[in-house]
Design an enzyme around this catalytic site. Structure first.
Site, short mmCIF file in Angstrom:
data_model
loop_
_atom_site.label_atom_id
_atom_site.label_comp_id
_atom_site.label_asym_id
_atom_site.label_seq_id
_atom_site.Cartn_x
_atom_site.Cartn_y
_atom_site.Cartn_z
N CYS A 127 42.67 35.49 37.47
CA CYS A 127 41.28 35.90 37.67
C CYS A 127 40.32 34.82 37.18
O CYS A 127 39.36 34.47 37.86
CB CYS A 127 41.04 37.23 36.93
SG CYS A 127 39.43 37.93 37.22
N CYS A 128 40.60 34.24 35.99
CA CYS A 128 39.76 33.15 35.49
C CYS A 128 39.86 31.93 36.39
O CYS A 128 38.87 31.21 36.59
CB CYS A 128 40.17 32.77 34.07
SG CYS A 128 39.55 33.85 32.77
N CYS A 208 32.92 38.01 30.46
CA CYS A 208 32.89 39.08 31.47
C CYS A 208 33.16 40.44 30.81
O CYS A 208 33.90 40.53 29.83
CB CYS A 208 33.97 38.82 32.51
SG CYS A 208 33.78 37.28 33.41
N CYS A 211 36.77 41.81 29.88
CA CYS A 211 37.56 41.03 28.93
C CYS A 211 36.82 40.78 27.62
O CYS A 211 37.19 39.88 26.87
CB CYS A 211 37.93 39.70 29.56
SG CYS A 211 38.77 39.90 31.13
N CYS A 234 39.35 30.68 28.79
CA CYS A 234 39.35 30.97 30.22
C CYS A 234 40.05 29.89 31.04
O CYS A 234 40.42 30.12 32.18
CB CYS A 234 37.93 31.15 30.73
SG CYS A 234 36.89 29.72 30.41
FE1 SF4 Z 1 38.32 37.61 35.20
FE2 SF4 Z 1 38.14 38.38 32.67
FE3 SF4 Z 1 38.39 35.77 33.30
FE4 SF4 Z 1 36.12 37.10 33.80
S1 SF4 Z 1 37.01 36.62 31.78
S2 SF4 Z 1 37.12 35.69 35.16
S3 SF4 Z 1 36.92 39.14 34.40
S4 SF4 Z 1 39.89 37.43 33.60
#
Ligand code: SF4
Length: 247
Positions: A127-128, A208, A211, A234
């Protein structure tokens, strides 16, 4: 070596340049580091990547003092707290910043890899990578250096953070590396800067919403980030070769 012009400095070996800059500016004030970076070292080839999080007001105010038109990159993950969007607008207006760039993930890629926006739950590294790491690459195109707001007191890998680093083909400048929490708090108070609304609710570090939790350990500002997971960063500040393979 004398500083020379931009082309001369481009030819300076990276290791020599890092040694020169860290030797000269390691103990300099954040403003001196910023001015040397903007005016002398990278001219218009440097940007700041800001999360508009708990401590971002400091760097944004220092940058606005030098040049309100300085390019500022905001990685618009689509997963920020609504309070972060409000705070971003408030700070941008208050400081007169006129060059804040919202950088979203590639929408085609997002639809394929994360159509339900739930990837953070099953694979936060992926996701990151989708929402932060890969969008950053094109956002930094044309820049030879970027500024970060990281500080040694954040702990972990940041404990030994130098003021100037180099990775993935670019220099990174950390003007606040030596700042403490007290330095941050007193700067914000002295300049009467607004605080991120979530700070008062126990969030000393804000990313975010899926998280980020209030800090579990008051002595560890990042203890609410990816709480319960081994993940602590991240991936923006990890060399490509050290990043987990996600796709
Ligand atoms: Fe995704 Fe969490 Fe990374 Fe944001 S901090 S990009 S929601 S995994």
């Amino acid at each position: 070596m004398p500083y020379g012009d931009y082309q001369t400095r481009l030819k300076e070996p990276v290791a020599d340049r890092l040694a020169r800059l860290n030797g000269e500016l390691r103990d300099a004030s954040a403003t001196t580091i910023l001015r040397a970076s903007f005016v002398r070292e990278w001219e218009n080839k440097i940007t700041y990547v800001s999360s508009f999080g708990a401590e971002s007001a400091v760097m944004l105010a220092l940058i606005a003092d030098v040049d309100p038109d300085f390019p500022i990159v905001f990685l618009e993950t689509g997963m920020h707290f609504p309070q972060t969007h409000d705070y971003k607008q408030e700070l941008t207006e208050r400081l007169g910043l006129i060059n804040v760039r919202d950088i979203p993930p590639n929408e085609t890629e997002r639809k394929v890899l994360d159509p339900k926006n739930m990837l953070w739950k099953s694979d936060p590294d992926a996701c990151c990578a989708l929402r932060k790491v890969r969008p950053l690459e094109p956002a930094l195109r044309g820049f030879d250096a970027w500024i970060t707001g990281r500080k040694r007191f954040h702990g972990g890998a940041r404990l030994s953070l130098p003021v100037f680093e180099h990775g993935a083909g670019r220099f990174k400048v950390n003007p606040l590396a030596s700042w403490t929490q007290d330095d941050v708090d007193s700067f914000i108070a002295r300049r009467n800067l607004p605080k991120h609304p979530l700070v008062a609710q126990g969030y000393p570090s804000i990313g975010c919403w899926p998280c980020t939790r209030p800090a579990a350990d008051p002595n560890d500002v990042r203890s609410g980030r990816w709480a319960g997971l081994a993940k602590t960063e991240c991936g923006l500040h990890v060399d490509k070769s050290e990043r987990p393979r996600v796709f």
